[in-house]
Design an enzyme around this catalytic site. Structure first.
Site, PDB file in Angstrom:
ATOM      1  N   SER A 199      18.957  26.633 -16.816  1.00  0.00           N
ATOM      2  CA  SER A 199      18.206  25.639 -16.060  1.00  0.00           C
ATOM      3  C   SER A 199      18.287  25.906 -14.566  1.00  0.00           C
ATOM      4  O   SER A 199      19.236  26.516 -14.075  1.00  0.00           O
ATOM      5  CB  SER A 199      18.754  24.240 -16.336  1.00  0.00           C
ATOM      6  OG  SER A 199      20.005  24.100 -15.688  1.00  0.00           O
ATOM      7  N   LYS A 200      17.278  25.414 -13.886  1.00  0.00           N
ATOM      8  CA  LYS A 200      17.214  25.620 -12.448  1.00  0.00           C
ATOM      9  C   LYS A 200      18.426  24.986 -11.768  1.00  0.00           C
ATOM     10  O   LYS A 200      19.025  25.555 -10.863  1.00  0.00           O
ATOM     11  CB  LYS A 200      15.934  24.975 -11.912  1.00  0.00           C
ATOM     12  CG  LYS A 200      15.773  25.166 -10.435  1.00  0.00           C
ATOM     13  CD  LYS A 200      14.563  24.469  -9.900  1.00  0.00           C
ATOM     14  CE  LYS A 200      14.469  24.737  -8.396  1.00  0.00           C
ATOM     15  NZ  LYS A 200      13.376  24.036  -7.775  1.00  0.00           N
TER      16      LYS A 200
END
Ligand code: GLU
Length: 497
Positions: A250-251
Site C-alpha cells: 500500500s501507498k
C-alpha cells in the site's frame, strides 16, 4: 468476441497491482483476438482528480496498452445509471429508503438503521429496513411530497449468489450476508456497484478481470444482474500482490514503490517491467522467464493465473535493492540483450534529461556512441546507470566513488606518480587501439615490478570514477587518447575526501 476493460478509479497514481490488472486484461484480449477497453471510474467526485486520470493513462501508455476504443468516463453515464435504478424501483426489485440522511451511513445499512428498525420492533438483521416492505402507495406519496430517499436493491431473504470464478472456482455467498445495497443516493448519485454493472452491460464486457479485493462486490453485482434479468459476464479475480512479510502493498506503508511511474522514472525499460508484472501471479507453461510482449500474448491464459498471492520482494533501506530483486535482474537482462536500436532511444532520453546528450551522438559520433552504450550496458541495471555510473563517458564532470578511490588509489600511493607517468607513455602511442595499449600497460608494470591489475584498477577509478566497469583497455580505447591521458594526470580523484 471477447471484450474486456480496465477500470481504474482516478483517486491516486497507478498502483502496480492495477497495472498488472491492466496487463492481464490486455494480454487476454490480444491472445483471444478480442478488444481491450478502458473505463475511468470517476464517480467518486470528492476523490477523483484529473491529475490522477492523466497519470494513470500515462502509465498505461508507457506500458504500451492503448485501448481499442474511445476511453469511457463513468460519470458521463450517470443518467443511465439513474434510469436503471428507477426501472428496478418500478419493477419492485428495489425500494425507496426514507431513512433521514443523518441516520444513514452512506452505502450500507449501518447501525443507525438497525437501531431504528429495532425501535420499531422489526426483526434484527440485514432485511430489517422498515422501508423495505413499505406499501407502494405510501412510498409514492412520500416521494411525491419530496421527502428525500435512497434507492436500495431488494435482496431476497432466502438463497445465495454463486458464480464460477475463472481463477478461484465456485464462489458462493448467502443472501443473509449481503445488505440491501444502495443503488442511488438520496442526492441522486449512483453508487459504485450499480455504475459498474450498467457500464459493463453497456460496453458489452464478456470477462471481468480484476483484483481479488473485489470478490465481495462481485456478489452484489451478480444480484444486480439478476434483478436486471441479464446474464453476468465471466469473472476472473486476480491474487493480491503482497509486500515482504505478507502485508498488502500500500501507498501508506510502502510509498513510491507502489506507484508504476516510479519504475519509469527510475530507469526501468517498459518491456522489462511488463515482463516482471506478468509473472506476479501468472505462470506460463514453459520455464522461460524472459518473455517479450508477443511471447506473453501467445502464452497468456486465465488458467495460468495462480490462486496464491504474489510477493513483491524489496528492501526499502538498501539503495540497490529498493525494488524487487527480480525486477531489477530482469531489467538488467533487457538492457544487456535488447537490440541496440531499441536501447539507443531510451539512453538518448535518459542523457537528455540529465543534460548529457550531444547532437553529435546522433551524427558524426554515432558509431562511437553505439559502441560505448554496447560496452557499458553489460553491467547496468537501469537506464539511470547510463547517466550515473556511465557518466564519465559523456562528461568531464563526473563523481568519484569514495570506496573505489580508497581501495584502488589511496591504498596504492605509488600510483599517484605512476598514473601520470603512464599517461606520458600512452600519449606517445601512434596507434591508440587495444593491442598497443595493452602492451604499453604490460611493459610499464614490468618496469615497476607491479601487477597489471593494480595499474588498471587505479586507472579505472581515475578515468571513470568507478571500481567496476568494462574491460579497462576497452575503456581507454572508448575514451580516446586525449581524455585518457588527461584523466590519468588529473589530481582530482586524489584530492577527494
Ligand atoms: N474501479 C475499480 C478499482 O479501481 C475497479 C472496478 C472493476 O474492475 O470492476 O478498483
Amino acid at each position: 468476441m471477447n471484450r474486456v476493460r480496465f477500470a481504474p478509479s482516478p483517486t491516486g497514481y497507478l498502483h502496480i497491482g492495477s497495472a498488472r490488472t491492466a496487463l492481464f486484461n490486455y494480454l487476454f484480449a490480444r491472445h483471444s483476438g478480442g478488444k481491450f477497453l478502458v473505463r475511468v471510474e470517476d464517480t467518486d467526485l470528492q476523490r477523483s482528480t484529473e491529475e490522477s486520470t492523466r497519470s494513470i493513462l500515462e502509465g498505461l501508455k508507457w506500458l504500451g496498452f492503448e485501448p481499442d476504443e474511445e476511453i469511457v468516463f463513468q460519470s458521463d453515464n450517470a443518467d443511465k445509471h439513474r434510469e436503471t435504478a428507477l426501472r428496478l424501483l418500478e419493477q419492485g426489485k428495489a425500494y425507496r429508503d426514507f431513512t433521514p440522511k443523518d441516520e444513514r451511513a452512506d452505502g450500507d445499512v449501518k447501525a443507525a438503521i438497525a437501531e431504528r428498525a429495532r425501535e420499531q420492533g422489526a426483526e434484527k438483521g440485514l432485511r430489517d429496513n422498515p422501508y423495505r416492505d413499505l406499501d407502494r402507495t405510501a412510498s409514492d406519496a412520500r416521494a411525491e411530497a419530496r421527502e428525500p430517499f435512497a434507492i436500495r436493491l431488494k435482496v431476497s431473504r432466502e438463497g445465495k449468489t454463486s458464480f464460477d470464478d475463472a481463477v478461484y472456482g465456485l464462489q458462493e455467498r448467502e443472501h443473509s450476508d449481503i445488505e440491501d445495497l444502495v443503488l442511488l443516493r438520496s442526492d441522486g448519485h449512483p453508487l459504485y456497484n450499480l455504475a459498474v454493472v450498467c457500464d459493463d452491460i453497456e460496453m458489452g464486457i464478456t470477462h471481468v478481470i480484476r483484483g481479488q479485493d473485489h470478490l465481495t462486490n462481485t456478489h452484489k453485482q451478480i444480484l444486480i444482474y439478476e434483478a436486471l434479468g441479464i446474464e453476468p459476464p465471466i469473472f476472473a479475480h486476480l491474487p493480491l500482490i503482497l509486500a515482504p512479510g505478507g502485508k498488502k502493498l500500500s501507498k501508506r506503508h510502502h510509498g513510491e514503490i507502489v506507484s508504476l511511474t516510479t519504475y519509469r522514472d527510475k530507469g526501468f525499460v517498459a518491456g522489462a517491467f511488463r515482463n516482471f508484472l506478468a509473472l506476479l501471479g501468472w505462470s506460463p507453461k514453459s520455464e522461460d522467464e524472459i518473455l517479450g510482449l508477443e511471447d506473453l500474448i501467445e502464452a497468456f491464459t486465465l488458467e495460468g493465473i495462480n490462486r496464491s498471492n504474489a510477493v513483491f520482494n524489496f528492501d526499502a533501506n538498501n539503495p540497490r535493492r529498493w525494488t524487487d530483486d527480480k525486477a531489477l535482474w530482469m531489467n538488467a537482462e533487457y538492457i544487456r540483450t535488447m537490440p541496440l536500436d531499441e536501447l539507443i532511444p531510451m539512453v538518448r532520453s535518459e542523457l537528455r534529461s540529465e543534460k548529457l546528450w550531444r547532437e553529435e551522438y546522433d551524427d558524426e559520433d554515432r558509431v562511437w556512441f553505439e559502441m560505448v552504450v554496447d560496452v557499458i550496458r553489460e553491467r547496468f541495471f537501469t537506464l539511470k546507470d547510463f547517466s550515473e555510473q556511465g557518466r564519465a563517458f559523456f562528461s568531464e564532470d563526473f563523481d568519484f566513488d569514495p570506496a573505489a578511490v580508497a581501495k584502488h588509489l589511496k591504498k596504492r600511493p605509488k600510483l599517484e606518480e605512476w598514473l601520470p607517468e603512464f599517461a606520458d607513455r600512452l600519449e606517445k602511442l601512434e596507434d591508440f587501439s587495444h593491442d598497443p595499449i595493452y602492451e604499453a600497460a604490460n611493459e610499464f608494470c614490468e618496469e615497476k615490478d607491479t601487477k597489471l591489475g593494480i595499474l588498471l584498477n587505479g586507472a579505472r577509478v581515475a578515468l571513470t570514477g568507478q571500481a567496476v566497469g568494462p574491460s579497462m583497455i576497452t575503456a581507454f580505447e572508448l575514451l580516446g587518447k586525449e581524455r585518457s591521458v588527461m584523466r590519468l594526470r588529473s589530481k582530482v580523484a586524489w584530492n577527494e575526501a
